[in-house]
Design a protein around this motif. Structure first.
Motif, short mmCIF file in Angstrom:
data_model
loop_
_atom_site.label_atom_id
_atom_site.label_comp_id
_atom_site.label_asym_id
_atom_site.label_seq_id
_atom_site.Cartn_x
_atom_site.Cartn_y
_atom_site.Cartn_z
N TYR A 1 0.49 -77.29 55.83
CA TYR A 1 -0.29 -78.30 55.14
C TYR A 1 -0.35 -79.63 55.88
O TYR A 1 -1.16 -80.48 55.55
N GLU B 1 -5.70 -82.83 42.38
CA GLU B 1 -4.46 -82.09 42.12
C GLU B 1 -3.85 -81.58 43.42
O GLU B 1 -2.64 -81.67 43.62
N ILE B 2 -4.68 -81.07 44.30
CA ILE B 2 -4.20 -80.55 45.58
C ILE B 2 -3.60 -81.66 46.43
O ILE B 2 -2.50 -81.53 46.97
N PRO C 1 -7.71 -75.07 41.27
CA PRO C 1 -7.18 -76.43 41.39
C PRO C 1 -8.26 -77.39 41.93
O PRO C 1 -9.10 -77.00 42.73
N LEU D 1 -7.27 -72.56 48.74
CA LEU D 1 -6.23 -73.26 48.00
C LEU D 1 -6.41 -72.90 46.53
O LEU D 1 -6.90 -73.68 45.74
N ILE E 1 3.29 -73.84 46.75
CA ILE E 1 3.64 -75.22 47.10
C ILE E 1 4.65 -75.77 46.09
O ILE E 1 5.65 -76.40 46.45
N LYS E 2 4.40 -75.52 44.80
CA LYS E 2 5.33 -76.00 43.77
C LYS E 2 6.71 -75.38 43.93
O LYS E 2 7.72 -76.06 43.75
N LEU F 1 -0.26 -82.80 45.06
CA LEU F 1 0.79 -81.81 45.30
C LEU F 1 1.24 -81.80 46.76
O LEU F 1 2.43 -81.74 47.06
N THR G 1 -4.90 -70.90 42.83
CA THR G 1 -3.77 -71.06 41.91
C THR G 1 -2.49 -70.47 42.47
O THR G 1 -1.41 -71.05 42.34
N GLU H 1 -1.68 -70.14 45.67
CA GLU H 1 -1.20 -71.01 46.75
C GLU H 1 -0.58 -72.29 46.18
O GLU H 1 0.42 -72.78 46.69
N MET H 2 -1.15 -72.80 45.13
CA MET H 2 -0.58 -73.98 44.47
C MET H 2 0.82 -73.67 43.94
O MET H 2 1.72 -74.49 44.03
#
Length: 160
Positions: free
Chosen positions: A91, A6-7, A2, A127, A135-136, A10, A129, A131-132
């Motif tokens: 975060y 993008e981070i 990411p 951070l 978050i999503k 998000l 993919t 971990e992303m």
């Protein structure tokens, strides 16, 4: 991996969704304390931490005058919000760094961990993919919880 933009987008969406959902505790306070919405807003804003707001709502729900069904519904929702707070807190209480070449994001927690004879701080995590995706998923869960809190507000005729 990411990228920086993008981070940040998000994490911004996570914070927006969190704040929007946490504000629905106002309706829980109003209904459970049997006060008008304006009074509930003053109470909500006076309690300046999520933990304090959740504690209040849970204590009100546990009072004898609250029906068992309402108590269960509210406590289930507050427990879910408390569980979701862990990732959001991570975060909001970290430093972000990004590799300018790869765009790889890292977080460094702003927390001290004391052991018997050692102090550690600033745990660093990627951070990536995975971990992303966490978050999503948290954002989706907050949206679902938001709907659930509105359902409780309507079901028990709490002030809107």
């Amino acid at each position: 991996m990411p990228k920086f933009q993008e981070i940040l987008l998000l994490v911004g969406q996570l914070n927006y969704t969190w704040t929007n959902t946490e504000s629905l505790l106002i309706h829980m306070i109003a209904g459970l304390a049997q006060v008008d919405k304006e009074t509930a807003i003053v109470i909500f804003l006076t309690l300046n931490t999520t933990r304090a707001r959740l504690d209040l709502v849970e204590r009100l729900a546990k009072m004898q005058k609250t029906s068992a069904e309402c108590r269960n519904d509210v406590l289930d929702a507050t427990r879910r919000l408390s569980d979701l707070s862990k990732l959001r807190n991570k975060y909001n209480h970290c430093i972000y760094s990004f590799d300018p070449d790869s765009g790889q994001g890292l977080t460094q927690l702003m927390r001290i961990f004391d052991s018997k004879d050692d102090v550690k701080y600033g745990k660093v995590e990627a951070l990536d993919t995975l971990e992303m995706a966490r978050i999503k998923e948290s954002i989706r869960s907050l949206i679902d919880l938001n709907h659930r809190l509105w359902d409780i507000t309507e079901k028990y005729n709490f002030p809107r």
